[in-house]
Structure formats: structure tokens, C-alpha cells
Design a protein around this motif. Structure first.
Motif, PDB file in Angstrom:
ATOM      1  N   TYR A   1     -29.412 -10.690 -10.806  1.00 41.12           N
ATOM      2  CA  TYR A   1     -30.104  -9.373 -11.425  1.00 41.12           C
ATOM      3  C   TYR A   1     -31.195  -8.959 -10.770  1.00 41.12           C
ATOM      4  CZ  TYR A   1     -32.195  -6.000 -14.832  1.00 41.12           C
ATOM      5  OH  TYR A   1     -32.717  -4.983 -15.316  1.00 41.12           O
ATOM      6  N   ASP A   2     -32.446  -9.781 -10.688  1.00 42.04           N
ATOM      7  CA  ASP A   2     -33.514  -9.277 -10.129  1.00 42.04           C
ATOM      8  C   ASP A   2     -33.137  -8.822  -8.637  1.00 42.04           C
ATOM      9  OD1 ASP A   2     -34.939 -10.048 -12.307  1.00 42.04           O
ATOM     10  OD2 ASP A   2     -35.557 -12.081 -11.629  1.00 42.04           O
ATOM     11  N   PHE A   3     -32.412  -9.674  -7.882  1.00 40.21           N
ATOM     12  CA  PHE A   3     -32.355  -9.466  -6.444  1.00 40.21           C
ATOM     13  C   PHE A   3     -31.630  -7.953  -6.318  1.00 40.21           C
ATOM     14  CE2 PHE A   3     -29.498  -9.285  -2.700  1.00 40.21           C
ATOM     15  CZ  PHE A   3     -30.113  -9.033  -1.904  1.00 40.21           C
ATOM     16  N   LEU A   4     -30.613  -7.746  -7.001  1.00 40.21           N
ATOM     17  CA  LEU A   4     -29.756  -6.516  -6.864  1.00 40.21           C
ATOM     18  C   LEU A   4     -30.565  -5.394  -7.408  1.00 40.21           C
ATOM     19  CD1 LEU A   4     -26.188  -7.717  -7.904  1.00 40.21           C
ATOM     20  CD2 LEU A   4     -27.044  -6.522  -5.926  1.00 40.21           C
ATOM     21  N   TRP A   5     -31.282  -5.486  -8.747  1.00 42.92           N
ATOM     22  CA  TRP A   5     -31.938  -4.084  -9.162  1.00 42.92           C
ATOM     23  C   TRP A   5     -33.549  -4.078  -8.551  1.00 42.92           C
ATOM     24  CZ3 TRP A   5     -30.547  -1.878 -13.769  1.00 42.92           C
ATOM     25  CH2 TRP A   5     -31.336  -0.662 -14.180  1.00 42.92           C
ATOM     26  N   HIS A   6     -34.067  -5.041  -8.290  1.00 39.92           N
ATOM     27  CA  HIS A   6     -35.517  -4.682  -7.780  1.00 39.92           C
ATOM     28  C   HIS A   6     -35.400  -4.915  -6.017  1.00 39.92           C
ATOM     29  CE1 HIS A   6     -37.048  -5.176 -11.927  1.00 39.92           C
ATOM     30  NE2 HIS A   6     -36.490  -6.151 -11.865  1.00 39.92           N
ATOM     31  N   ASP A   7     -34.802  -5.910  -5.507  1.00 38.78           N
ATOM     32  CA  ASP A   7     -35.067  -5.925  -4.101  1.00 38.78           C
ATOM     33  C   ASP A   7     -33.868  -4.892  -3.501  1.00 38.78           C
ATOM     34  OD1 ASP A   7     -36.777  -8.009  -4.495  1.00 38.78           O
ATOM     35  OD2 ASP A   7     -35.405  -9.812  -4.030  1.00 38.78           O
ATOM     36  N   PHE A   8     -32.678  -4.981  -3.831  1.00 41.38           N
ATOM     37  CA  PHE A   8     -31.663  -4.097  -3.020  1.00 41.38           C
ATOM     38  C   PHE A   8     -31.868  -2.822  -3.654  1.00 41.38           C
ATOM     39  CE2 PHE A   8     -27.418  -2.365  -2.593  1.00 41.38           C
ATOM     40  CZ  PHE A   8     -27.340  -2.807  -1.091  1.00 41.38           C
ATOM     41  N   CYS A   9     -31.505  -2.434  -4.810  1.00 40.82           N
ATOM     42  CA  CYS A   9     -31.558  -1.046  -5.325  1.00 40.82           C
ATOM     43  C   CYS A   9     -32.931  -0.281  -5.147  1.00 40.82           C
ATOM     44  CB  CYS A   9     -30.871  -0.785  -6.748  1.00 40.82           C
ATOM     45  SG  CYS A   9     -29.233  -1.486  -6.811  1.00 40.82           S
ATOM     46  N   ASP A  10     -33.969  -0.925  -5.760  1.00 42.07           N
ATOM     47  CA  ASP A  10     -35.205  -0.205  -6.056  1.00 42.07           C
ATOM     48  C   ASP A  10     -35.919  -0.099  -4.570  1.00 42.07           C
ATOM     49  OD1 ASP A  10     -34.649   0.101  -8.585  1.00 42.07           O
ATOM     50  OD2 ASP A  10     -36.269  -1.179  -9.311  1.00 42.07           O
ATOM     51  N   TRP A  11     -35.978  -1.356  -3.846  1.00 41.87           N
ATOM     52  CA  TRP A  11     -36.697  -1.129  -2.523  1.00 41.87           C
ATOM     53  C   TRP A  11     -35.724  -0.954  -1.435  1.00 41.87           C
ATOM     54  CZ3 TRP A  11     -37.762  -3.293   2.151  1.00 41.87           C
ATOM     55  CH2 TRP A  11     -38.652  -3.276   2.706  1.00 41.87           C
ATOM     56  N   TYR A  12     -34.798  -1.872  -1.020  1.00 42.16           N
ATOM     57  CA  TYR A  12     -34.172  -1.689   0.226  1.00 42.16           C
ATOM     58  C   TYR A  12     -33.286  -0.428   0.520  1.00 42.16           C
ATOM     59  CZ  TYR A  12     -31.371  -2.708   4.574  1.00 42.16           C
ATOM     60  OH  TYR A  12     -30.760  -2.604   5.653  1.00 42.16           O
ATOM     61  N   LEU A  13     -32.519  -0.034  -0.611  1.00 45.13           N
ATOM     62  CA  LEU A  13     -31.722   1.336  -0.287  1.00 45.13           C
ATOM     63  C   LEU A  13     -32.747   2.470  -0.044  1.00 45.13           C
ATOM     64  CD1 LEU A  13     -29.248   1.504  -3.436  1.00 45.13           C
ATOM     65  CD2 LEU A  13     -28.808   0.696  -0.982  1.00 45.13           C
ATOM     66  N   GLU A  14     -33.861   2.381  -0.645  1.00 48.32           N
ATOM     67  CA  GLU A  14     -34.780   3.476  -0.571  1.00 48.32           C
ATOM     68  C   GLU A  14     -35.242   3.561   0.957  1.00 48.32           C
ATOM     69  OE1 GLU A  14     -35.566   6.135  -2.444  1.00 48.32           O
ATOM     70  OE2 GLU A  14     -33.885   5.151  -3.618  1.00 48.32           O
ATOM     71  N   ALA A  15     -35.840   2.199   1.448  1.00 49.22           N
ATOM     72  CA  ALA A  15     -36.074   2.015   2.904  1.00 49.22           C
ATOM     73  C   ALA A  15     -34.916   2.212   3.993  1.00 49.22           C
ATOM     74  CB  ALA A  15     -36.399   0.480   3.223  1.00 49.22           C
ATOM     75  N   SER A  16     -34.028   2.134   3.542  1.00 48.40           N
ATOM     76  CA  SER A  16     -32.541   2.481   4.287  1.00 48.40           C
ATOM     77  C   SER A  16     -32.639   3.818   4.688  1.00 48.40           C
ATOM     78  CB  SER A  16     -31.393   2.076   3.926  1.00 48.40           C
ATOM     79  OG  SER A  16     -30.757   2.675   2.714  1.00 48.40           O
ATOM     80  N   LYS A  17     -32.907   4.776   3.789  1.00 47.15           N
ATOM     81  CA  LYS A  17     -32.884   6.144   4.087  1.00 47.15           C
ATOM     82  C   LYS A  17     -33.650   6.698   5.205  1.00 47.15           C
ATOM     83  CE  LYS A  17     -32.085   7.127  -0.931  1.00 47.15           C
ATOM     84  NZ  LYS A  17     -32.522   7.640  -2.111  1.00 47.15           N
ATOM     85  N   ALA A  18     -34.764   5.965   5.333  1.00 47.20           N
ATOM     86  CA  ALA A  18     -35.755   6.357   6.511  1.00 47.20           C
ATOM     87  C   ALA A  18     -35.703   5.572   7.808  1.00 47.20           C
ATOM     88  CB  ALA A  18     -37.317   6.091   5.981  1.00 47.20           C
ATOM     89  N   ALA A  19     -34.351   4.864   7.809  1.00 45.85           N
ATOM     90  CA  ALA A  19     -34.154   4.122   9.101  1.00 45.85           C
ATOM     91  C   ALA A  19     -33.900   5.085  10.346  1.00 45.85           C
ATOM     92  CB  ALA A  19     -32.799   3.372   9.040  1.00 45.85           C
ATOM     93  N   PRO A  20     -34.767   4.836  11.558  1.00 47.09           N
ATOM     94  CA  PRO A  20     -34.506   5.455  12.719  1.00 47.09           C
ATOM     95  C   PRO A  20     -33.076   5.659  13.316  1.00 47.09           C
ATOM     96  CG  PRO A  20     -36.188   3.959  12.832  1.00 47.09           C
ATOM     97  CD  PRO A  20     -35.460   3.502  11.614  1.00 47.09           C
ATOM     98  N   ALA A  21     -32.841   6.754  13.955  1.00 47.38           N
ATOM     99  CA  ALA A  21     -31.360   7.150  14.191  1.00 47.38           C
ATOM    100  C   ALA A  21     -30.831   5.964  15.083  1.00 47.38           C
ATOM    101  CB  ALA A  21     -31.388   8.383  14.993  1.00 47.38           C
ATOM    102  N   ASP A  22     -31.650   5.327  15.920  1.00 44.32           N
ATOM    103  CA  ASP A  22     -31.139   4.078  16.811  1.00 44.32           C
ATOM    104  C   ASP A  22     -30.925   3.060  16.089  1.00 44.32           C
ATOM    105  OD1 ASP A  22     -33.719   3.776  16.312  1.00 44.32           O
ATOM    106  OD2 ASP A  22     -34.189   2.956  18.064  1.00 44.32           O
ATOM    107  N   GLN A  23     -31.473   2.717  14.708  1.00 43.17           N
ATOM    108  CA  GLN A  23     -31.297   1.760  13.928  1.00 43.17           C
ATOM    109  C   GLN A  23     -30.333   1.961  12.581  1.00 43.17           C
ATOM    110  OE1 GLN A  23     -35.053   0.225  12.883  1.00 43.17           O
ATOM    111  NE2 GLN A  23     -35.022  -1.252  14.845  1.00 43.17           N
ATOM    112  N   ARG A  24     -29.719   3.094  12.783  1.00 43.95           N
ATOM    113  CA  ARG A  24     -28.931   3.331  11.562  1.00 43.95           C
ATOM    114  C   ARG A  24     -27.684   2.407  11.549  1.00 43.95           C
ATOM    115  NH1 ARG A  24     -29.364   9.313  11.222  1.00 43.95           N
ATOM    116  NH2 ARG A  24     -31.493   8.758  10.855  1.00 43.95           N
ATOM    117  N   ALA A  25     -27.111   2.459  12.570  1.00 43.73           N
ATOM    118  CA  ALA A  25     -25.696   1.597  12.438  1.00 43.73           C
ATOM    119  C   ALA A  25     -26.047  -0.050  12.001  1.00 43.73           C
ATOM    120  CB  ALA A  25     -25.151   1.402  13.685  1.00 43.73           C
TER     121      ALA A  25
END
Length: 200
Positions: free
Chosen positions: A120-144
């Protein structure tokens, strides 16, 4: 026991009917709080709010899966060049490896509440709250690469969570595989998928 510490009984009128909870919140929303609230040697304190939290967690997983699929991520997406991963990608993969280790150790020790709380802690806090948001700002050359990490991380996490929330994880895992959950055979169930192993 209820939240005041009283034992549940019909005469006190403080029982929780599991069938009513399933109808209102869902089966996995019933299972998840029961597992996380059950520590060895301790009484279980229950309230409807706990089951609502289980439902909210299931909704969070649905939304995360929609996001991952909408961005073209699948478990089959290949992380082509691990050396070129961004810092957020490396961070979430390292957190995933740590989670695999902790959940596996907890289950081996029959500490089911610890295993469920760790996922739960990993999925809610690390993955959903943090990484999903960070992935939105991924540069075009790193998006894949980021899309591949998204799919891999979510798919692995669903396998870790499956013993606790089998129905939701089955459906979401089948969607990630590109299958219709209504037509899946037992041979292609998440139950037959290998347990995640830590990369050392």
C-alpha cells in the motif's frame, strides 16, 4: 472490536455485516482492511471508515492503471537502455526492488498485515503520488523509457498485491496484458504469474 474497544455483538448492535460491506464497497475493500488490521496478538478494531479506505485504494489503482494505459505503457514495453534511465526512473525501480524484498520477507514470516501495508505505501505514496506525477515531466527523448518503467512497475506491484486484493488486481492485470478480463481463462490468470523476484 468496534472503535471504542467494545466487542462486537448483536445485542450491542455494533456488528458489521460483511455482506453489506461487500455490497457497498466491494469484496477487496472488505479483505484489505481485515488483512492490514490483523497484527499477531492484537485485537482487530473495525469501522466502516476502514472499508471506505479500502475502496479508495482500489479506486486509486484503477486510476493509476488508466493513466499507464493512456500513455501507451504495457508490461511488454522494453527498458532498452538501463544506463540511460532518468533519476526518477531509477528511484522508482530501486523502491520497487526494496518493496519486493520486504513483502516477500513479511509473507515468509506470515506477517500478512506488514506485507499488505508495505505494498500500500509503495503504490499510494511512491508510485501514484510521486512517480506518476514525475513521469508527466519526462523529456521527449526519455519518454519511451519512462513508459516502459511505468508498465513494468505497475504490473509487478499488482502481482505483489494480488494475495490481498485478488479481484481488483486480476482485472487490472488483464487490462495491462491487453486482454478482456471477461474472457480470460484460468491459464492466463495473474494467479499463474510468477512471484516477483528481487534483482540484486
Amino acid at each position: 472490536r468496534d472503535l471504542t474497544g467494545k466487542k462486537m455483538s448483536k445485542s450491542l448492535g455494533n456488528i458489521i455485516d460483511p455482506l453489506e460491506i461487500i455490497n457497498q464497497y466491494g469484496t477487496d475493500a472488505l479483505r484489505y482492511p481485515l488483512v492490514t488490521a490483523t497484527a499477531i496478538g492484537q485485537d482487530v478494531f473495525l469501522s466502516e471508515e476502514r472499508f471506505a479506505a479500502g475502496r479508495n485504494f482500489a479506486n486509486k489503482l484503477w486510476n493509476a492503471t488508466r493513466f499507464v494505459l493512456a500513455h501507451g505503457s504495457t508490461p511488454q514495453s522494453e527498458i532498452r537502455d538501463p544506463q540511460s534511465l532518468s533519476i526518477p526512473d531509477r528511484w522508482i525501480l530501486s523502491r520497487l526492488q526494496r518493496t519486493i524484498e520486504q513483502v516477500t520477507d513479511a509473507l515468509d514470516g506470515m506477517l500478512f498485515n506488514e506485507a499488505a501495508s508495505t505494498v500500500y505505501d509503495f503504490l499510494w505514496h511512491d508510485f501514484c503520488d510521486w512517480y506518476l506525477e514525475a513521469s508527466k515531466a519526462a523529456p521527449a527523448d526519455q519518454r519511451a523509457q519512462t513508459q516502459a518503467v511505468l508498465g513494468y512497475t505497475l504490473e509487478t506491484s499488482l502481482r505483489l498485491l494480488h494475495p490481498v486484493m485478488p479481484y481488483v488486481t486480476e482485472i487490472l492485470w488483464q487490462h495491462l496484458q491487453g486482454r478482456d478480463p471477461a474472457t480470460v481463462s484460468p491459464e492466463t490468470s495473474i494467479m499463474r504469474a510468477a512471484w516477483p523476484r528481487q534483482d540484486r
